[in-house]
Design a protein around this motif. Sequence first.
Motif, PDB file in Angstrom:
ATOM      1  N   ALA A  18       0.906  -1.196  -0.115  1.00 26.87           N
ATOM      2  CA  ALA A  18      -0.110  -0.016  -0.069  1.00 26.87           C
ATOM      3  C   ALA A  18       0.958   1.174  -0.007  1.00 26.87           C
ATOM      4  N   PHE A  19       1.923   1.160   0.729  1.00 26.96           N
ATOM      5  CA  PHE A  19       2.646   2.237   1.030  1.00 26.96           C
ATOM      6  C   PHE A  19       4.142   2.441   0.337  1.00 26.96           C
ATOM      7  N   GLU A  20       4.725   1.474  -0.027  1.00 25.30           N
ATOM      8  CA  GLU A  20       6.022   1.241  -0.393  1.00 25.30           C
ATOM      9  C   GLU A  20       7.042   2.064   0.482  1.00 25.30           C
ATOM     10  N   PRO A  21       6.893   1.681   1.687  1.00 30.50           N
ATOM     11  CA  PRO A  21       7.722   2.496   2.702  1.00 30.50           C
ATOM     12  C   PRO A  21       9.500   2.469   2.526  1.00 30.50           C
ATOM     13  N   GLU A  22      10.040   3.359   3.122  1.00 34.22           N
ATOM     14  CA  GLU A  22      11.382   3.441   3.085  1.00 34.22           C
ATOM     15  C   GLU A  22      11.899   2.540   4.324  1.00 34.22           C
ATOM     16  N   HIS A  23      11.144   2.637   5.260  1.00 37.29           N
ATOM     17  CA  HIS A  23      11.260   1.799   6.494  1.00 37.29           C
ATOM     18  C   HIS A  23      10.110   1.222   7.101  1.00 37.29           C
ATOM     19  N   LEU A  24      10.052   0.115   7.429  1.00 35.69           N
ATOM     20  CA  LEU A  24       9.036  -0.532   8.256  1.00 35.69           C
ATOM     21  C   LEU A  24       9.525  -1.490   9.248  1.00 35.69           C
ATOM     22  N   SER A  25       9.091  -1.332  10.431  1.00 45.15           N
ATOM     23  CA  SER A  25       9.044  -2.199  11.501  1.00 45.15           C
ATOM     24  C   SER A  25       7.666  -2.479  12.075  1.00 45.15           C
ATOM     25  N   VAL A  26       7.521  -3.905  12.090  1.00 42.10           N
ATOM     26  CA  VAL A  26       6.235  -4.351  12.596  1.00 42.10           C
ATOM     27  C   VAL A  26       6.626  -5.386  13.902  1.00 42.10           C
ATOM     28  N   VAL A  27       6.098  -5.014  14.977  1.00 42.91           N
ATOM     29  CA  VAL A  27       6.553  -5.974  16.120  1.00 42.91           C
ATOM     30  C   VAL A  27       5.485  -6.224  17.000  1.00 42.91           C
ATOM     31  N   ASP A  28       5.320  -7.592  16.956  1.00 37.85           N
ATOM     32  CA  ASP A  28       4.261  -8.299  17.993  1.00 37.85           C
ATOM     33  C   ASP A  28       4.652  -8.028  19.496  1.00 37.85           C
ATOM     34  N   ASP A  29       3.717  -6.930  19.924  1.00 33.01           N
ATOM     35  CA  ASP A  29       3.913  -6.711  21.321  1.00 33.01           C
ATOM     36  C   ASP A  29       2.744  -7.243  22.459  1.00 33.01           C
TER      37      ASP A  29
END
Length: 91
Positions: A18-29
């Motif tokens: 969707a967003f073509e990110p330069e940075h992406l972090s996805v953390v299960d908290d």
Amino acid sequence: MPQPSDRTSRIRDLLTAAFEPEHLSVVDDSARHAGHAGAAPGGETHYNIEITSHAFAGLSRVQIQRAVMMVLQKEFDSGLHALSIQAKTPQ
């Protein structure tokens, strides 16, 4: 390093498409929320996301939050309970 969960991978894939990110972090908290409303024994209910994308240029913080939430609506429908979003443009 632990393997990402199925939901973590889906979130990453959806946000990337969707967003073509330069940075992406996805953390299960989810572990920090055990026993709280919406928490499930297997986790995958609470996430922290950091995303940097040119797609957010000109959008307000509320518009960015809504856009991210809309992309992840199916995940919310299937058990995602809470999301912390840190979103910005590369500038």
